[in-house]
Design a protein around this motif. Structure first.
Motif, PDB file in Angstrom:
ATOM      1  N   GLN A  25       0.809  -1.225   0.000  1.00 31.12           N
ATOM      2  CA  GLN A  25       0.000   0.000   0.000  1.00 31.12           C
ATOM      3  C   GLN A  25       0.842   1.276   0.000  1.00 31.12           C
ATOM      4  O   GLN A  25       0.301   2.370   0.039  1.00 31.12           O
ATOM      5  CB  GLN A  25      -0.964  -0.015   1.200  1.00 31.12           C
ATOM      6  N   MET A  26       2.165   1.161  -0.074  1.00 27.87           N
ATOM      7  CA  MET A  26       3.027   2.324   0.131  1.00 27.87           C
ATOM      8  C   MET A  26       3.000   3.372  -0.986  1.00 27.87           C
ATOM      9  O   MET A  26       3.382   4.508  -0.775  1.00 27.87           O
ATOM     10  CB  MET A  26       4.476   1.883   0.361  1.00 27.87           C
ATOM     11  N   GLY A  27       2.583   3.005  -2.165  1.00 29.92           N
ATOM     12  CA  GLY A  27       2.529   3.992  -3.237  1.00 29.92           C
ATOM     13  C   GLY A  27       3.910   4.425  -3.693  1.00 29.92           C
ATOM     14  O   GLY A  27       4.802   3.600  -3.893  1.00 29.92           O
ATOM     15  N   ASP A  28       4.125   5.753  -3.801  1.00 26.52           N
ATOM     16  CA  ASP A  28       5.368   6.248  -4.407  1.00 26.52           C
ATOM     17  C   ASP A  28       6.602   6.064  -3.524  1.00 26.52           C
ATOM     18  O   ASP A  28       7.721   6.316  -3.968  1.00 26.52           O
ATOM     19  CB  ASP A  28       5.222   7.717  -4.828  1.00 26.52           C
ATOM     20  N   THR A  33      11.589   1.740  -0.103  1.00 21.69           N
ATOM     21  CA  THR A  33      11.553   0.786   1.005  1.00 21.69           C
ATOM     22  C   THR A  33      11.955  -0.607   0.535  1.00 21.69           C
ATOM     23  O   THR A  33      12.657  -1.332   1.242  1.00 21.69           O
ATOM     24  CB  THR A  33      10.158   0.778   1.655  1.00 21.69           C
ATOM     25  N   GLU A  34      11.531  -0.982  -0.660  1.00 19.94           N
ATOM     26  CA  GLU A  34      11.927  -2.293  -1.213  1.00 19.94           C
ATOM     27  C   GLU A  34      13.440  -2.369  -1.405  1.00 19.94           C
ATOM     28  O   GLU A  34      14.060  -3.394  -1.110  1.00 19.94           O
ATOM     29  CB  GLU A  34      11.225  -2.543  -2.550  1.00 19.94           C
ATOM     30  N   GLU A  64       4.642   5.236   9.254  1.00 22.16           N
ATOM     31  CA  GLU A  64       3.917   6.084   8.302  1.00 22.16           C
ATOM     32  C   GLU A  64       4.718   6.082   7.007  1.00 22.16           C
ATOM     33  O   GLU A  64       5.944   6.065   7.034  1.00 22.16           O
ATOM     34  CB  GLU A  64       3.746   7.517   8.817  1.00 22.16           C
ATOM     35  N   ASN A  65       4.021   6.106   5.887  1.00 16.22           N
ATOM     36  CA  ASN A  65       4.675   5.970   4.581  1.00 16.22           C
ATOM     37  C   ASN A  65       5.653   7.093   4.248  1.00 16.22           C
ATOM     38  O   ASN A  65       6.592   6.898   3.489  1.00 16.22           O
ATOM     39  CB  ASN A  65       3.625   5.905   3.470  1.00 16.22           C
ATOM     40  N   VAL A  70      11.390   5.383   8.593  1.00 21.32           N
ATOM     41  CA  VAL A  70      10.581   4.178   8.320  1.00 21.32           C
ATOM     42  C   VAL A  70      11.103   3.480   7.067  1.00 21.32           C
ATOM     43  O   VAL A  70      11.297   2.263   7.058  1.00 21.32           O
ATOM     44  CB  VAL A  70       9.079   4.531   8.188  1.00 21.32           C
ATOM     45  N   HIS A  71      11.368   4.247   6.003  1.00 24.81           N
ATOM     46  CA  HIS A  71      11.890   3.640   4.760  1.00 24.81           C
ATOM     47  C   HIS A  71      13.196   2.907   5.020  1.00 24.81           C
ATOM     48  O   HIS A  71      13.440   1.839   4.478  1.00 24.81           O
ATOM     49  CB  HIS A  71      12.160   4.700   3.685  1.00 24.81           C
TER      50      HIS A  71
END
Length: 199
Positions: A25-28, A33-34, A64-65, A70-71
């Motif tokens: 669900q992370m979007g842009d 993050t991957e 939070e995205n 977080v990334h």
């Protein structure tokens, strides 16, 4: 230190997102993050340690995205949870789960990611917040040479300094050997070891 009890049990835990669903669900911000997930893979020694952990059953993460920490650091926590036999990880959004957010403040700040480790009976074993101490020190050094010296009254220069800061911090994470991820993994290892010695 007295630990604050939060309303987290099996029923609520299942409302959180498994790691793959959180990533989906992370979007842009997903690609960033991957990439960090690939680069922050555990070493053989780390995998061996976490593979032998028996007291951790659940890991609750607040995220939070939009957050750079977080990334960079949630993928490392995902690797840790995946390496612990029978461990489940669920991700909750900090700004939607205000009681969880307020129970896991970082010296009064709403820092993320937050990773909280529980045993099978929902006893908290420990928590790891935001980034490794080594990463905080490194980020402060970089900030002092970028954001802190940019003219406060020049938005363009402030924005450029912020971009430079982010790029330099990311470069530190991606340096050969992944020292900042290794530092984070070691902090989590020490936290779990301390929880075991308290039993």
């Amino acid at each position: 230190m007295a630990q604050q009890k939060v309303a987290l049990d099996a029923a609520r835990f299942t409302t959180g997102l498994p790691w793959k669903d959180y990533m989906a669900q992370m979007g842009d911000t997903k690609a960033r993050t991957e990439e960090n997930y690939q680069k922050s893979a555990l070493t053989d020694e780390e995998r061996k340690f976490f593979g032998g952990v028996k007291n951790v059953k659940y890991v609750m993460m607040l995220a939070e995205n939009w957050c750079g920490d977080v990334h960079r650091n949630s993928p490392l926590i995902a690797h840790v949870a995946e390496a612990i036999p029978g461990c489940e990880l669920r991700v909750f959004f900090r700004d939607k789960e205000t009681d969880l957010r307020d129970a896991y403040l970082n010296n009064g700040y709403q820092s993320i990611p937050v990773a909280v480790f529980f045993d099978k009976d929902w006893n908290e074993l420990g928590r790891w917040i935001e980034r490794a101490h080594a990463a905080t020190t490194k980020a402060a050094q970089i900030r002092s040479k970028t954001i802190d010296v940019a003219p406060k009254d020049d938005k363009a220069k402030q924005d450029a300094a912020m971009n430079e800061f982010r790029n330099l911090v990311n470069a530190e994470y991606h340096a050969p050997g992944g020292a900042l991820w290794r530092a984070a993994a070691n902090e989590v290892k020490l936290l779990i070891e301390a929880a075991g010695s308290r039993k």
